[in-house]
Design an enzyme around this catalytic site. Sequence first.
Site, PDB file in Angstrom:
ATOM      1  N   ASP A   1       0.875  -1.162   0.000  1.00 22.94           N
ATOM      2  CA  ASP A   1       0.000   0.000   0.000  1.00 22.94           C
ATOM      3  C   ASP A   1       0.925   1.229   0.000  1.00 22.94           C
ATOM      4  OD1 ASP A   1      -2.440   1.512   0.562  1.00 22.94           O
ATOM      5  OD2 ASP A   1      -1.578   1.784   2.552  1.00 22.94           O
ATOM      6  N   LEU A   2       0.425   2.382  -0.417  1.00 16.25           N
ATOM      7  CA  LEU A   2       1.307   3.563  -0.499  1.00 16.25           C
ATOM      8  C   LEU A   2       1.173   4.462   0.734  1.00 16.25           C
ATOM      9  CD1 LEU A   2       3.299   5.282  -2.190  1.00 16.25           C
ATOM     10  CD2 LEU A   2       1.315   6.360  -3.257  1.00 16.25           C
ATOM     11  N   ASP A   3       0.013   5.117   0.843  1.00 15.00           N
ATOM     12  CA  ASP A   3      -0.181   6.071   1.945  1.00 15.00           C
ATOM     13  C   ASP A   3      -0.196   5.334   3.281  1.00 15.00           C
ATOM     14  OD1 ASP A   3      -0.428   8.120   0.142  1.00 15.00           O
ATOM     15  OD2 ASP A   3      -2.603   8.077   0.096  1.00 15.00           O
TER      16      ASP A   3
ATOM     17  N   THR B   1       1.677  10.269   3.592  1.00 14.32           N
ATOM     18  CA  THR B   1       0.890  11.320   2.941  1.00 14.32           C
ATOM     19  C   THR B   1      -0.452  11.528   3.638  1.00 14.32           C
ATOM     20  OG1 THR B   1       0.468   9.582   1.345  1.00 14.32           O
ATOM     21  CG2 THR B   1       1.821  11.409   0.602  1.00 14.32           C
TER      22      THR B   1
ATOM     23  N   LYS C   1      -8.547   7.066   5.946  1.00 12.36           N
ATOM     24  CA  LYS C   1      -7.347   6.318   5.547  1.00 12.36           C
ATOM     25  C   LYS C   1      -7.721   5.080   4.725  1.00 12.36           C
ATOM     26  CE  LYS C   1      -4.118   7.825   9.055  1.00 12.36           C
ATOM     27  NZ  LYS C   1      -3.344   7.508  10.244  1.00 12.36           N
TER      28      LYS C   1
ATOM     29  N   ARG D   1     -11.256   8.681  -2.786  1.00 15.24           N
ATOM     30  CA  ARG D   1     -11.442  10.133  -2.651  1.00 15.24           C
ATOM     31  C   ARG D   1     -12.913  10.508  -2.430  1.00 15.24           C
ATOM     32  NH1 ARG D   1      -9.058  13.247  -7.542  1.00 15.24           N
ATOM     33  NH2 ARG D   1      -7.341  11.874  -6.985  1.00 15.24           N
TER      34      ARG D   1
ATOM     35  N   SER E   1      -2.327   0.609  -4.517  1.00 13.43           N
ATOM     36  CA  SER E   1      -2.833   1.769  -3.761  1.00 13.43           C
ATOM     37  C   SER E   1      -4.190   2.228  -4.281  1.00 13.43           C
ATOM     38  CB  SER E   1      -1.820   2.916  -3.893  1.00 13.43           C
ATOM     39  OG  SER E   1      -2.373   4.133  -3.443  1.00 13.43           O
ATOM     40  N   ALA E   2      -5.002   2.788  -3.379  1.00  8.18           N
ATOM     41  CA  ALA E   2      -6.292   3.371  -3.777  1.00  8.18           C
ATOM     42  C   ALA E   2      -6.109   4.744  -4.408  1.00  8.18           C
ATOM     43  CB  ALA E   2      -7.191   3.499  -2.549  1.00  8.18           C
TER      44      ALA E   2
ATOM     45  N   LYS F   1     -10.908  -1.063  -1.979  1.00  2.48           N
ATOM     46  CA  LYS F   1     -10.698  -1.959  -0.843  1.00  2.48           C
ATOM     47  C   LYS F   1     -11.883  -1.777   0.114  1.00  2.48           C
ATOM     48  CE  LYS F   1      -5.791  -0.766  -1.158  1.00  2.48           C
ATOM     49  NZ  LYS F   1      -4.691   0.010  -0.562  1.00  2.48           N
TER      50      LYS F   1
ATOM     51  N   GLU G   1      -0.027  -3.289   4.630  1.00  2.00           N
ATOM     52  CA  GLU G   1      -1.170  -2.362   4.683  1.00  2.00           C
ATOM     53  C   GLU G   1      -1.255  -1.664   6.037  1.00  2.00           C
ATOM     54  OE1 GLU G   1      -3.804  -0.775   3.788  1.00  2.00           O
ATOM     55  OE2 GLU G   1      -4.086  -1.405   1.728  1.00  2.00           O
ATOM     56  N   ASP G   2      -1.750  -0.410   6.012  1.00  2.00           N
ATOM     57  CA  ASP G   2      -1.950   0.316   7.283  1.00  2.00           C
ATOM     58  C   ASP G   2      -3.432   0.499   7.600  1.00  2.00           C
ATOM     59  OD1 ASP G   2      -2.446   2.194   5.221  1.00  2.00           O
ATOM     60  OD2 ASP G   2      -2.162   3.825   6.652  1.00  2.00           O
TER      61      ASP G   2
END
Length: 216
Positions: free
Chosen positions: A8-10, A16, A44, A48, A111-112, A142, A166-167
């Site tokens: 995952d990114l963020d 971010t 999180k 968007r 990532s989303a 997700k 994943e966070d």
Amino acid sequence: MIDCCIFDLDGVVVDTARYHYLAWAALARELGFEFTPVQGEATKGVSRMASLEIVLRAGGLEGRFSAAERERLAAEKNARYLRFVSQMTPAEVLPGVAAFLHRGVRTVLGSASKNAGTILDRCGLRPLFDAVVDGNEVSRAKPDPEVFLKGAAAVDAAPSVCVVFEDAAAGIEAASRAGMRSVGVGGGASLSAATMRLETFAGFTFEQLAMKIDRD
Ligand code: B16
Ligand code: MG
């Protein structure tokens, strides 16, 4: 055996989340209410438009805007977010992540975010990924497993050899629905369903991951 790590990114590779929060809080202020950091937690890992619904609900404004107006509000938030992102540097990659990504195993970004490409380029991370699947390529958010299944397919890896980092709870559930093991990154209380937990990548090695995951 682990043959593919999906990130995952963020919240996993870069922090971010604070830029997302600042941009949503500024929009909320324009609309006449405060959006608190605690309320920001719920955005999180969420897309968007779904995040916008969370913000509007926090201000008691749900159902008040047409679809076109919601698109405009989301675009305004995104423009503000991109002003933060356009200033990012490789120094913002979270501790230990770049070193971990350098290990020979296949690496995929799942990532989303529709801004993932910009963030990877700003932080010099793109060459470290064999494949990138982001919010521009998936139609189901997700906890639907689509993003991770597409990521695994992009490097021709079976779900059983993939591990997802994943966070967010929605991402851990998505990994499980994809038939993949997962690592819950950070201190989030809602990650108990992950195969294992990891506070930080600093000092964490692929060998430690393999030992822990294959033992479970
Ligand atoms: P964007 P991830 C997610 O990224 C963020 O966690 C979430 O807060 C954000 O709303 C979502 O991306 C969409 O981002 O507005 O840039 O398309 O955690 O899945 O990497
Ligand atoms: Mg995340």
